[in-house]
Design an enzyme around this catalytic site. Structure first.
Site, PDB file in Angstrom:
ATOM      1  N   GLU A  24       0.837  -1.194   0.000  1.00  0.00           N
ATOM      2  CA  GLU A  24       0.000   0.000   0.000  1.00  0.00           C
ATOM      3  C   GLU A  24       0.878   1.253   0.000  1.00  0.00           C
ATOM      4  OE1 GLU A  24      -3.473   1.839   2.895  1.00  0.00           O
ATOM      5  OE2 GLU A  24      -3.213  -0.339   2.723  1.00  0.00           O
ATOM      6  N   ASP A  51       0.136   5.431   0.614  1.00  0.00           N
ATOM      7  CA  ASP A  51      -0.971   6.220   1.132  1.00  0.00           C
ATOM      8  C   ASP A  51      -0.760   7.721   1.074  1.00  0.00           C
ATOM      9  OD1 ASP A  51      -2.104   3.847   1.848  1.00  0.00           O
ATOM     10  OD2 ASP A  51      -1.555   3.948   3.956  1.00  0.00           O
ATOM     11  N   GLU A  56      -3.384  10.461   3.085  1.00  0.00           N
ATOM     12  CA  GLU A  56      -4.611  10.739   3.817  1.00  0.00           C
ATOM     13  C   GLU A  56      -4.563  12.192   4.272  1.00  0.00           C
ATOM     14  OE1 GLU A  56      -6.323   6.594   5.699  1.00  0.00           O
ATOM     15  OE2 GLU A  56      -4.883   7.745   6.882  1.00  0.00           O
ATOM     16  N   THR A 116       1.234  10.378   5.231  1.00  0.00           N
ATOM     17  CA  THR A 116       1.718   9.426   4.222  1.00  0.00           C
ATOM     18  C   THR A 116       2.224   8.163   4.906  1.00  0.00           C
ATOM     19  OG1 THR A 116       4.004  10.236   4.225  1.00  0.00           O
ATOM     20  CG2 THR A 116       2.426  11.370   2.780  1.00  0.00           C
ATOM     21  N   GLY A 165      -6.159  13.419  18.190  1.00  0.00           N
ATOM     22  CA  GLY A 165      -6.312  12.127  18.840  1.00  0.00           C
ATOM     23  C   GLY A 165      -7.732  11.808  19.239  1.00  0.00           C
ATOM     24  N   ARG A 191       8.695   5.464  20.285  1.00  0.00           N
ATOM     25  CA  ARG A 191       7.762   4.517  19.686  1.00  0.00           C
ATOM     26  C   ARG A 191       8.426   3.177  19.398  1.00  0.00           C
ATOM     27  NH1 ARG A 191       5.080   5.198  13.667  1.00  0.00           N
ATOM     28  NH2 ARG A 191       4.066   3.168  13.587  1.00  0.00           N
TER      29      ARG A 191
END
Length: 990
Positions: A800, A802, A804, A818, A898, A976
């Site tokens: 994919e 992207d 958005e 992205t 969020g 993260r």
């Protein structure tokens, strides 16, 4: 020497289709650029065959000099303090696992209900809470993350001056689209540059007696087959039978024509079954090639050549009513071909549709009456006038012929001084047709120029060793005047069998030929090595100037063609029967490029670069369309810009058939951003001015030529790929909320209300290429909405790419999200603010995807690159076809801050608008496409080395975007990934 003055030209290889009603932009692959820069010529001043790629459009004839779109992946980020400010606040936080996966099914009543097959927000697979994902505004482990910034704040919750506000550029300075104040034209750039020569190929395989640029950035190049010799064999060991002059059966294993790749200089041998010696030709309305006439078995032939990777000629040997050896073929306003003359053929006819045969030609007295002892009226000069009639000159006489009545309307005065057609072989062109000046006259002026040639007796005397000087005069005749008279002037040198080409700047180039004798084997002497540029709008006495000479004699059977990169390709020359490499003037197989003065390297910094993807993709006769280009100079006035449109001709024996250059009208020039301009241009009013066919479009700045991608422009109405929403996509859910309508099926509206969102997908998949569309996002308070545009395969191991667009409350910027998925794994998110209001106008978003890299573009500016490091164990999407998807849906449980900001349903319905979907890409036909689409070949334009990495200019633009507008980069999110940054983050991406 005195300074020359020149203009920078920007070639827009863009391809327009005009059928009298509308025109569609078609992109073609990009040409190579001087000094290795694919977009800016030279030194970063080249723009894109492609394929108006003027581009180009061209185009027509593409590289993504446009924006890229991607479907942003929803993923939660524990923002890194070193990343761009406001990662957790003002950005719309998305959770890994895919925001778009929560799009409701068609049978759900509201956009708010998640698909039960998809994980809920903040949850992993199986709808269990994913402890590895932070909640909105929190770090790992769901603890408040002190490193997360509040909206519009930097570290320490202080306002972050580094973040641009909506519609502002770096430094928070407003950057509105504004009109450029009209001002008098600035003077042309002075230059002493007289051009440069370069041999680009030592052996083309055949001597180029005939030449035509094709819409696929190839050249049709062929010779006679009468002598059964060339320097390149037919493929696969094939041979053709023939009988010699004694009736003995022989075989010919040589190719007598090649398809010459302008980008790589490679040649592909072609099979021509009837002899095309001294034939005529041109491009059909849909860009295919037709050759007519020739010698012996080819005198009545019509040959068809379609543009595909392995196409060869189809030959209909008896399609014409009379023999056409040395005939002229011209395109008419309705797309048909007019065919006149030929040895002992005192007539004309119209080329029949394929499969049909002409029974009878129409007698034409002019050709009978102008044939002298040595003919001197073969290859008559024929030009389509602006009144729809044909100007025809044979020997020294000329008439105006109506193709409606097939009768002569008027005869013009005799052009004195000598003979002008083969074998006297002068040159002729239609001067640029100026549509840029308001003209209330009922008829647009048209003017013909004829230069050089020979005395009527030159051919006969040359056969006895007496080589007369060629003619040195030029005559101009305004054929639309009631009582026109020839106006004559003198060239710097005499010339016979030369070539005359229109240049993008409005000048003409006179090149090739000899100074003594006539056309034919052994009948000319003293090669004319020096090209001359002719400026028709200069005062008399100042119109000619000599340019840099070549070192190669280009005499009988030589040719020249204007290329989409602005250079002149010069080939051919064979004064001998057969191929003789030891003669005084040997058979010439070398190919040269000549760079005219507008390619002066010293002026490269002033050359504009056309942004093809931001230029209108559809036009109508007489209606305005928009070209967008980048230019460093400031100020720039509308008067400094000229837009020209050129039909590439079929060239042989010193005459370029169907050659035509139009100067287009301009309406308004606006500044769309720093160094970015939009110019509204007016298309030709009728098919009389611009007949159906293939055109190049050029943007000229103070007579310096700037190029775009190798696109080209077509004015046509047949057989081109239709990529409209109405033909290429279908609605997958929210059928009552999505419409494909208007603008000929080019417009798509997606709607979201409390009951449902909506979505579409393409009917087929693609593997590599360029996918683009124009999008106008939801205006006003768009908080909680997501507009998605992405490529995706299916299955748990899907790939994919992207784009958005995450909505926000009024006054706050949209976020472009992205992501890339490979084998079902995403987590490669990067987010950006836009530097303009994406709801005020349509903007171009393009995904350029090839075996080497993926590039996301926004309005021609690259914002992200993801390169292929598969050889180092990093997955890359290159083995699955992907369809194109677009959707508008409710994601207010995560999309804006969020999920803290919900959709305001009192503002519903929300509408996102899409336009001009284009897929210049390889169609997916199963696993076989992996090799077919990924193999490096001229047909797979995306595999060209020029697309292997960003150009120098684009590499300069990318840091500006990322330094000023990037707000999240997964490669910097150490929290993260617990310090284990993905390996591709350590690789060079651009």
């Amino acid at each position: 020497m005195a300074d020359l003055h020149t203009k920078l030209l920007c070639l827009l290889p863009l391809l327009f289709i005009i059928n009298g009603i509308n025109a569609q932009l078609v992109h073609f692959p990009q040409f190579p650029v001087p000094f290795g820069n694919p977009f800016l010529v030279p030194d970063g001043l080249f723009g894109h065959h492609n394929r108006l790629r003027g581009h180009r459009h061209v185009a027509a004839w593409g590289d993504p000099d446009a924006a890229v779109g991607g479907d942003p992946e929803a993923a939660a980020f524990a923002g890194d303090p070193d990343a761009a400010a406001a990662e957790a606040g003002l950005r719309n936080v998305a959770k890994p696992g895919k925001a778009r996966d929560m799009i409701p099914k068609a049978d759900q009543d509201a956009g708010n209900k998640p698909n039960p097959e998809q994980p809920k927000p903040d949850e992993g697979a199986g709808n269990q809470l994913n402890p590895g994902q932070p909640k909105p505004d929190e770090g790992a482990g769901n603890q408040p993350n002190p490193g997360q910034l509040k909206p519009d704040e930097g570290a320490g919750n202080q306002p972050n001056p580094g973040q641009p506000k909506p519609d502002e550029g770096a430094g928070n300075k407003p950057n509105p689209v504004k009109a450029v104040v009209d001002a008098p034209a600035q003077p042309d750039f002075p230059t002493q540059y007289v051009g440069a020569w370069e041999v680009v190929k030592l052996d083309a395989g055949v001597s180029a007696m005939h030449l035509n640029l094709l819409p696929n950035n190839k050249l049709m190049m062929y010779d006679a087959s009468a002598f059964h010799i060339s320097n390149i064999k037919l493929p696969r060991g094939e041979c053709l039978p023939f009988k010699d002059d004694k009736g003995v059966q022989q075989t010919d294993c040589w190719s007598h024509g090649v398809e010459y790749d302008v980008e790589t200089n490679a040649v592909r041998p072609l099979k021509i079954t009837t002899d095309p010696w001294c034939s005529s030709g041109g491009l059909t309305a849909d860009g295919n090639f037709i050759s007519t006439g020739g010698w012996m078995d080819g005198t009545r032939s019509v040959r068809y050549f379609d543009l595909c990777e392995n196409c060869d000629y189809r030959d209909l040997p008896n399609a014409l009513a009379e023999p056409r050896w040395y005939a002229t073929q011209v395109t008419l306003p309705d797309g048909r071909f007019f065919l006149a003359g030929g040895r002992k053929s005192y007539s004309f006819e119209y080329v029949p549709p394929e499969g049909q045969v002409n029974k009878q030609a129409i007698f034409f007295p002019l050709l009978d009456e102008t044939t002298d002892l040595d003919e001197n009226n073969l290859y008559p000069f024929v030009h389509l006038s602006t009144d729809g009639n044909l100007f025809i000159l044979a020997n020294s006489r000329s008439v105006l012929l109506s193709t409606k009545t097939n009768r002569v309307i008027k005869e013009f005065p005799v052009l004195k001084g000598g003979s002008r057609n083969y074998p006297a072989s002068g040159m002729s062109a239609l001067l640029p047709i100026d549509l840029s000046v308001p003209n209330n006259a009922p008829l647009i002026p048209a003017e013909v120029i004829v230069c050089g040639g020979a005395k009527p007796e030159a051919y006969g005397l040359a056969g006895k060793g007496n080589f007369l000087p060629a003619l040195q005069d030029c005559g101009r005749l305004r054929i639309t005047d009631p009582n026109p008279q020839w106006a004559t002037e003198v060239m710097p040198s005499a010339r016979v069998m030369g070539d005359m080409l229109n240049l993008p700047t409005g000048d003409l180039l006179i090149i090739n030929g000899a100074q003594q004798g006539a056309s034919a084997w052994f009948l000319a002497e003293q090669p004319n090595f020096t090209p001359v540029v002719y400026s028709p709008n200069n005062n008399a006495g100042t119109r000619f100037r000599n340019l840099a000479p070549t070192q190669i004699a280009r005499m009988y059977h030589s040719t020249a063609a204007l290329l989409p990169n602005g250079k002149i390709l010069v080939a051919g020359s064979n004064t001998n029967p057969g191929y003789d490499y030891k003669a005084k003037y040997p058979t010439e197989l070398r190919v040269e490029h000549f760079s005219p003065p507008y390619l002066d390297p010293a002026l490269a910094a002033h050359r504009p670069a056309v942004m093809a993807q931001n230029s209108d993709a559809k036009l109508k006769y007489g209606q305005p369309f928009t070209l967008q280009f980048q230019l460093q100079d400031n100020p720039v006035g509308k008067a400094d810009i000229k837009v020209t449109m050129y039909s590439p001709p079929f060239t042989t024996h010193g005459y370029s058939m169907n050659q035509r250059l139009l100067v287009l009208g301009k309406n308004e020039l606006t500044e769309a951003g720093p160094g970015v301009y939009k110019l509204q241009v007016v298309a030709p009013a009728t098919n009389v001015l611009a007949p159906p066919g293939y055109y190049l479009v050029f943007v000229v700045y103070r007579v310096l030529q700037a190029f775009l991608i190798a696109l080209c422009i077509i004015v046509s109405h047949q057989n081109l790929v239709d990529a409209k929403f109405s033909k290429s996509m279908y609605i997958t859910w929210g059928t009552q909320h999505a419409t494909i309508q208007g603008n000929g099926g080019e417009d798509l509206n997606l709607v979201l209300d409390p009951f449902s969102g909506s979505a579409v997908q393409s009917k087929r998949g693609f593997l590599f290429g360029s996918i683009e569309m124009l999008i106008k996002l939801v205006p006003g308070n768009s908080a909680g909405t997501v507009t998605a545009y992405y490529l995706s395969s299916t299955g748990t191991k899907h790939d994919e790419i992207d784009f958005e667009f995450l909505g926000n409350i009024s006054g706050q910027p949209y976020i472009v999200h992205t992501n890339v998925y490979t084998q079902g794994n995403g987590g490669k998110e990067q987010q950006f603010y836009l530097w303009f209001d994406p709801t005020a106008n349509f903007h171009n978003y393009t995904i350029h995807w090839n075996p080497t890299e993926i590039v996301w573009y926004v309005d021609s500016l690259p914002i992200r690159v993801f390169r292929n490091y598969e050889n180092q164990g990093i997955a890359y999407p290159n083995k699955q076809g992907m369809r194109v998807y677009s959707s508008l849906w409710n994601a207010d449980n995560w999309a804006t801050r969020g999920g803290l900001v919900k959709i305001d349903w009192t503002s519903a319905p929300f509408t996102a608008r899409f336009r001009n979907f284009r897929a210049r890409a390889c169609k997916w036909n199963g696993d076989i496409s992996i090799s077919q689409c990924g193999t490096t070949s001229p047909a797979n334009w995306w595999t060209s080395p020029i697309y292997s990495q960003l150009s120098g200019a684009k590499q300069g633009q990318l840091p500006w975007v990322r330094d000023n507008f990037m707000i999240y980069d997964y490669c910097k999110d150490t929290k993260r990934f617990n310090g284990q940054i993905p390996p591709e983050c350590f690789m060079q991406q651009f």
